[in-house]
Design an enzyme around this catalytic site. Structure first.
Site, PDB file in Angstrom:
ATOM      1  N   LYS A  80      72.336  38.212  40.206  1.00 29.39           N
ATOM      2  CA  LYS A  80      73.323  37.562  41.074  1.00 29.39           C
ATOM      3  C   LYS A  80      72.890  37.819  42.519  1.00 29.39           C
ATOM      4  O   LYS A  80      72.467  38.945  42.844  1.00 29.39           O
ATOM      5  CB  LYS A  80      74.693  38.173  40.776  1.00 29.39           C
ATOM      6  CG  LYS A  80      75.858  37.611  41.571  1.00 29.39           C
ATOM      7  CD  LYS A  80      77.162  38.257  41.089  1.00 29.39           C
ATOM      8  CE  LYS A  80      78.380  37.665  41.770  1.00 29.39           C
ATOM      9  NZ  LYS A  80      79.647  38.199  41.220  1.00 29.39           N
ATOM     10  N   SER A 155      82.985  35.032  39.542  1.00 26.61           N
ATOM     11  CA  SER A 155      82.060  34.646  40.591  1.00 26.61           C
ATOM     12  C   SER A 155      80.585  34.732  40.189  1.00 26.61           C
ATOM     13  O   SER A 155      79.733  34.213  40.903  1.00 26.61           O
ATOM     14  CB  SER A 155      82.271  35.528  41.819  1.00 26.61           C
ATOM     15  OG  SER A 155      81.950  36.881  41.517  1.00 26.61           O
ATOM     16  N   SER A 179      84.860  38.749  37.305  1.00 32.02           N
ATOM     17  CA  SER A 179      83.728  37.903  37.721  1.00 32.02           C
ATOM     18  C   SER A 179      82.513  37.951  36.813  1.00 32.02           C
ATOM     19  O   SER A 179      81.616  37.109  36.943  1.00 32.02           O
ATOM     20  CB  SER A 179      83.308  38.264  39.144  1.00 32.02           C
ATOM     21  OG  SER A 179      84.237  37.764  40.066  1.00 32.02           O
TER      22      SER A 179
END
Lengths: 469, 64
Positions: A80, A155, A179
């Site tokens: 990420k 996310s 997330s």
């Protein structure tokens, strides 16, 4: 010939150990697939092809010489884009950090590299792990590989989408209110939010200090366990990091679950009749009921248990996130508000209107909820509940600024309590989207979570179906 | 929390916004007002009667 990109981490490791597969071949297969299909889902912000090829060559050389660094040796993974990477830009999916190149790796990245993992690149995320993906951000929105008209959840959007689309074997995400588990659920992957303090957050962009966790997503529960084997451990540079005994999570996935006691929090996802009581889609209820039956057939005891109200965890977590995220990003929303996406900016601004008393009350409430949850779990090893309410959202503009007002989050309870929680895929709905449940355990008992999740996956067919791109 | 708070009107909220130190557009303030009212309604669930010494963890540790 087997498609190398859909191999599991464990199987790829076994083939490399036997000399039947090289990391270089595996890495090239992933780089070719990224070049061929990632344009459809935009999961990668940066592909580090040269770095990956060098790491793969190094891994092959070491393995040929009899050196084995562990379960991720030679395995292609991605990060990420809130994980700092030495010499590679770390954007946070934001104009604010679009050119930022860190000098050192996040502790988790260092551990992955020490374990011989091959880093393929950096993945799209909700801006700073909070704002929605909007057109005023520097990179395209990540799309759901099961249907590109829909969002992948966030996310850790790129992490869920890339793993599901076979564009990496595992990915790092972060989880402050769900997330990791939201994109895992919507993209049909496994993903674990580890116990708060088990995995270092040093070098990962913070959203909310007292709730942030770092963890992996992968196609199977077993692969998540193998990643956590490399990631877990004390880090003196993370003030929340815990000193705990080393656990072999990979081995835990082979444990029998006969006698395991699971508390089913059905009242969280099958609401009552009040205006604020939400309920999951009917198909999701059926899939979870089937999963309960499977776990019982495997020898576990599953009983319905009453926990504190889902809204209590939701508001507690939201107040803490809103206050802490504002403190972290206050200077930037004052000096360069135009650089944030329109949802991110307002979510970070909102904390300016909370009082000190409200923030402290939320922290006090958190302790009470953690104690009440622990009391409800007495006599049980795990908690089982739904992972998401239904299908993911589409890309309609404008997007809701304050997305958390309509429904409580099914994932927030375990951010508030700090306990480990894992997403397990339990079917594909008639709408073509994956369905999922959560398994949560006591603090630092990821082993039981992995045991139950892996046992379920072994006897169900859901890992054999991938999205087509 | 000590007492339930009456939700602020948009005008009251605008006055409060002026003291936050944030550069806010009128559109920002309207969105933030709606968000704040929503959060305030949710916060009504939080207990009000804490013992004065009820101490939250300074750093949350799940292994404590």
């Amino acid at each position: 010939m087997t498609d190398l990109t859909t191999l599991g981490i464990a199987e790829a490791g076994r083939r490399m150990a036997r000399g039947e597969l090289t990391s270089a071949a595996l890495t090239e297969a992933f780089l070719a697939r990224i070049a061929a299909v990632d344009g459809k889902i935009s999961s990668y912000i940066t592909v580090t092809a040269d770095i990956a090829r060098n790491a793969a060559r190094q891994a092959d050389m070491e393995m040929k010489g009899g050196v084995r660094r562990g379960p991720l040796h030679g395995i292609p993974v991605a990060l990420k884009d809130i994980y700092e990477t030495a010499g590679v830009r770390t954007t946070g999916h934001s104009h604010l950090k679009v050119d930022y190149v860190p000098a050192i790796d996040a502790e988790t990245v260092r551990r992955l590299k020490d374990g011989g993992a091959v880093i393929l690149g950096k993945l799209g995320t909700h801006e700073f792990a909070n704002g929605a993906m909007t057109p005023d951000q520097p990179f395209p929105a990540v799309r759901n590989p099961w249907n590109t008209q829909y969002q992948p959840g966030g996310s850790s959007s790129g992490s869920g989408a890339a793993v599901a689309a076979a564009l990496c074997m595992g990915a790092m995400g972060s989880d402050t209110g769900g997330s990791i588990r939201n994109p895992a659920g919507f993209c049909g992957t496994a993903g674990i939010k580890p116990t708060y303090g088990l995995v270092s957050r040093c070098g990962v962009y913070p959203l909310s200090f007292s709730l942030d966790t770092a963890g992996p997503l992968s196609w199977t529960v077993e692969d998540c366990a193998l990643m956590l084997d490399v990631l877990a451990g004390h880090d003196p540079h993370d003030p929340a990091s815990a000193s705990t005994a080393k656990v072999d999570y990979g081995a835990a996935t082979l444990r029998p679950i006969k006698g395991l006691r699971i508390a089913l929090a059905r009242h969280w996802y099958e609401g009552g009749k009040g205006a604020k009581d939400a309920s999951v889609a009917t198909e999701m209820k059926t899939s979870i009921d089937d999963a309960v039956r499977v776990l019982r057939e495997l020898g576990a005891t599953v009983e319905e248990v009453r926990f504190p109200d889902l809204w209590d965890y939701h508001v507690c977590g939201r107040v803490i996130i809103t206050a802490e995220a504002h403190a972290i990003h206050r200077q930037e929303v004052i000096e360069t508000p135009e650089k944030f996406g329109y949802t991110t900016r307002r979510r970070f601004q909102l904390g300016a209107f909370l009082t000190a008393e409200e923030y402290v009350s939320a922290l006090r409430f958190r302790r009470q909820l953690a104690l009440d949850t622990r009391a409800a779990m007495r006599g049980y090893d795990l908690v089982m509940t739904a992972n998401q309410w239904g299908a993911p959202e589409t890309f309609q503009e404008p997007q809701p600024i304050f997305h958390f007002l309509d429904k409580p989050s099914l994932t927030m309870p375990f951010n508030v309590t700090g306990e480990p929680a894992m997403t397990v895929c339990c079917g594909i709905g008639s709408d073509g989207f994956p369905q999922a449940f959560q398994l949560a355990g006591r603090a630092f008992d990821e082993a039981s979570v992995f045991a139950a999740g892996a046992a379920y996956e072994r006897v169900t067919p859901w890992r054999s179906r991938r999205p087509k791109l | 929390m000590t007492s339930p708070k009456a939700p602020p009107t948009l005008e009251e909220f605008r006055a409060r916004a002026a003291h936050t130190g944030l550069p806010l557009t009128p559109e920002d303030i309207e969105h933030l007002h709606k968000g704040y009212l929503g959060l305030l309604e949710m916060m009504a669930r939080m207990p009000t009667g804490w013992a004065w010494a009820a101490e939250p963890p300074h750093i949350f540790r799940a292994d404590e």
